[in-house]
Structure formats: C-alpha cells, structure tokens
Design a protein around this motif. Structure first.
Motif, PDB file in Angstrom:
ATOM      1  N   LEU A   1      17.517 -33.634  32.460  1.00 10.54           N
ATOM      2  CA  LEU A   1      16.202 -33.653  31.821  1.00 10.54           C
ATOM      3  C   LEU A   1      15.124 -34.012  32.839  1.00 10.54           C
ATOM      4  O   LEU A   1      15.381 -34.730  33.795  1.00 10.54           O
TER       5      LEU A   1
ATOM      6  N   THR B   1       9.337 -36.166  31.686  1.00  9.91           N
ATOM      7  CA  THR B   1       8.554 -36.022  30.457  1.00  9.91           C
ATOM      8  C   THR B   1       9.460 -35.812  29.255  1.00  9.91           C
ATOM      9  O   THR B   1       9.275 -36.443  28.205  1.00  9.91           O
ATOM     10  N   SER B   2      10.450 -34.932  29.393  1.00  8.23           N
ATOM     11  CA  SER B   2      11.382 -34.674  28.284  1.00  8.23           C
ATOM     12  C   SER B   2      12.181 -35.919  27.950  1.00  8.23           C
ATOM     13  O   SER B   2      12.389 -36.237  26.770  1.00  8.23           O
ATOM     14  N   LEU B   3      12.616 -36.628  28.975  1.00  7.51           N
ATOM     15  CA  LEU B   3      13.389 -37.847  28.766  1.00  7.51           C
ATOM     16  C   LEU B   3      12.587 -38.852  27.936  1.00  7.51           C
ATOM     17  O   LEU B   3      13.082 -39.368  26.929  1.00  7.51           O
TER      18      LEU B   3
ATOM     19  N   LYS C   1      10.103 -38.229  26.000  1.00  9.98           N
ATOM     20  CA  LYS C   1       9.876 -37.682  24.661  1.00  9.98           C
ATOM     21  C   LYS C   1      11.071 -38.025  23.763  1.00  9.98           C
ATOM     22  O   LYS C   1      10.888 -38.457  22.620  1.00  9.98           O
ATOM     23  N   PHE C   2      12.287 -37.857  24.275  1.00  6.11           N
ATOM     24  CA  PHE C   2      13.487 -38.205  23.515  1.00  6.11           C
ATOM     25  C   PHE C   2      13.548 -39.712  23.236  1.00  6.11           C
ATOM     26  O   PHE C   2      13.960 -40.126  22.158  1.00  6.11           O
TER      27      PHE C   2
END
Length: 68
Positions: A15, A18-20, A22-23
């Motif tokens: 990931l 940013t995605s991390l 977000k999760f």
C-alpha cells in the motif's frame, strides 16, 4: 512481539502511505501505537494477520464465484 515502522508496513502490504492511512481511519487496518512524541509503529503480528485476511478473502471469492 515486534514493532515495525511505516516503511516496513508499506513494503509488506504494498500500500501507499495515503491508502494505508485511509484504511487506518476507516478502522480496517491495525491502528498504530505511539512510540514517542513523533514516532509510531505497528504490531508485526497484527499487520501479518491483516495480510492473511486479505489472502483468505481472495480465496473465498474464488470459491464463491461460479462460471456462467
């Protein structure tokens, strides 16, 4: 128990940062723990469990998908 830092989490999961985060915000990824004033880490076993759960979800979706 081993604590891993952000770069290792990113390398293990694939990931982006940013995605991390977000999760994490959505509470679908293990929450970080404070290591100091400006440092956080993750429990290695929790990250590994998250990765394993994603693999298991993939396998279940293959089983539940029938050819038309």
């Amino acid at each position: 128990m081993r604590i891993i830092r952000l770069n290792e989490v990113i390398n293990r999961t694939g990931l982006g940062k940013t995605s991390l985060y977000k999760f994490i915000k959505a509470k679908t990824f293990p929450q970080p723990i404070a290591l100091g004033e400006r440092a956080v880490g993750w429990v290695e076993a929790e990250v590994d469990q998250w990765i394993t759960a994603r693999i298991n979800e993939r396998e279940l979706s293959k089983i539940n998908t029938f050819p038309e």
